[in-house]
Design an enzyme around this catalytic site. Structure first.
Site, short mmCIF file in Angstrom:
data_model
loop_
_atom_site.label_atom_id
_atom_site.label_comp_id
_atom_site.label_asym_id
_atom_site.label_seq_id
_atom_site.Cartn_x
_atom_site.Cartn_y
_atom_site.Cartn_z
N GLY A 48 0.85 -1.20 0.00
CA GLY A 48 0.00 0.00 0.00
C GLY A 48 0.88 1.24 0.00
O GLY A 48 0.82 2.06 0.91
N THR A 51 -0.06 6.13 -1.66
CA THR A 51 -0.71 7.32 -1.13
C THR A 51 -0.61 7.33 0.40
O THR A 51 -0.27 6.32 1.01
CB THR A 51 -2.21 7.39 -1.51
N LEU A 139 -2.75 -0.89 3.64
CA LEU A 139 -3.79 -0.99 2.62
C LEU A 139 -5.07 -0.32 3.08
O LEU A 139 -5.46 -0.45 4.24
CB LEU A 139 -4.10 -2.46 2.32
N TYR A 235 -15.66 4.84 14.87
CA TYR A 235 -14.36 4.18 14.95
C TYR A 235 -14.23 3.20 16.12
O TYR A 235 -13.31 2.41 16.17
CB TYR A 235 -13.23 5.22 15.06
#
Length: 396
Positions: A48, A51, A139, A235
């Site tokens: 990943g 970005t 990721l 979350y």
């Protein structure tokens, strides 16, 4: 062609090659200005890598520690008439900078969840790296295809138990209103754990160990965000919270399976930042806009590159790593200070559509969002034509 941002909802559907390159160079310059990382990694795999925190990790390893890096990502190539994804341009710029600095660096574009990409990665490590001493797992994907069964799992961002109604910033309309997120069912919870939990991280480490490409005393970390009361409905007691619990399970499993190598496995808790992933999550655009207002006023806000640079120097390769109560490497400690959170809560309770700019730093949030795609960079003339069909060197 001339490229201007095309924004639809919470995503930008295009990217600016020169702007992305400039954004990457800013991050490289920041890391280099901090000096070398003492006793840093030498051979790094970043899963990943194109970005956000993954890209920042690759930049920090390469330009802070002089490490060889192998980057895994799943990005879209551009054509003469259509731009590539931002991650494609980021990687092209990183690779060019690595080449100019004489740093070994190679790239694999494909589905990191697949067995095929795992085996391609192992072959590249064996051929040119020997063994890796740091594995970064970063990721962010809404879907995952199980490599054994072919079944496709999709994640959802929902509370568990009861529906949740909360404030939300509609970034398209630039208004604040209530949003109700319905509670997840058992299948949605399980599917989210499949996509966002620790299973694939564990599969990666198992495959690397079986292939004998993990160095003695190697380290691996996966990244997470652990907030406090304001973000808890999405979350914490929520589908993504269950996925985070599974990361903790995977951490213990990885430590046990790599004990013979004296391997170290951690979940690293990092700042809430503007990323392509976080912009899609209810609560987060408004929370981050308020966070910016408070922490920028204090001079304590850190973006992705500052967070990862600090993580490497202070915790992963520092003498006194900082842990939270759950045993995670604790890099977002400044954000979670009680005083910071209480001031964010005051803003949250009082802000409305008319006071967004006065009480929050939504302008800063929006600017950071644009920068993810190479827009809003001061040094770039966006009326000039740019090449959209950029090549990534050393793409395996």
């Amino acid at each position: 062609m001339v490229v201007k941002p095309k924004i639809r909802g919470f995503i930008c559907t295009n990217a600016h090659s020169a702007g992305c390159a400039a954004h990457v160079q800013e991050q490289i310059d920041y890391v280099k200005a901090q000096g070398p990382i003492e006793n840093g990694p030498k051979n790094v795999l970043v899963i990943g890598a194109s970005t956000g925190y993954g890209l920042a990790s690759r930049i920090t390893a390469a330009f802070g520690a002089g490490a060889k890096t192998l980057g895994i990502f799943f990005e879209k190539e551009g054509t003469e008439r259509k731009t590539a994804s931002a991650g494609w341009y980021n990687t092209a710029a990183f690779q060019q900078a690595a080449d100019e600095a004489g740093l070994w660096s190679k790239n694999i574009n494909g589905d990191a969840f697949s067995d095929e990409i795992k085996q391609k990665t192992i072959a590249a490590i064996k051929a040119e790296m020997g063994k890796v001493d740091l594995v970064i797992y970063s990721l962010a994907s809404p879907r995952r295809t199980d490599p054994k069964t072919g079944e496709v799992f999709s994640s959802v961002l929902k509370p568990i138990g009861n529906d949740v109604t909360t404030k939300n910033l509609n970034t398209s309309a630039r208004t604040i209103g209530d949003i109700t997120v319905e509670a997840a069912n058992e299948d949605e919870i399980a599917n989210t754990v499949k996509v966002m939990g620790g299973e694939d991280w564990e599969l990666w480490v198992d495959a690397l160990k079986e292939a004998d490409v993990l160095a003695d005393n190697f380290k691996t970390t996966a990244y997470t965000y652990i907030g406090k009361e304001l973000t808890w409905p999405i979350y914490g007691h929520a589908t993504i919270g269950k996925a985070k619990e599974d990361l903790d399970r995977a951490t213990a499993a990885i430590k046990a399976s790599t004990a013979s190598l004296n391997g170290e496995a951690y979940v690293s808790s990092l700042n809430a930042v503007v990323t392509q992933a976080s912009s899609a999550i209810p609560i987060m655009p408004l929370y981050i806009s308020a966070l910016f207002k408070v922490m920028k006023a204090d001079g304590t806000y850190e973006g992705t590159i500052e967070q990862i640079n600090g993580l490497f120097r202070e915790s992963l390769y520092g003498d006194t790593p900082r842990f939270d109560e759950g045993g995670h490497l604790f890099q977002n400690y400044k954000e979670l200070e009680d005083d910071v959170q209480s001031r964010i809560q005051v803003i949250w309770d009082s802000v409305n559509s008319e006071t967004i700019d006065e009480l929050t730093d939504y302008v800063g949030y929006h600017n950071e969002f644009l920068r993810l795609f190479g827009f809003g960079i001061e040094t770039i003339d966006y009326d000039q034509e740019v090449d959209s069909a950029v090549v990534i060197n050393h793409l395996l």
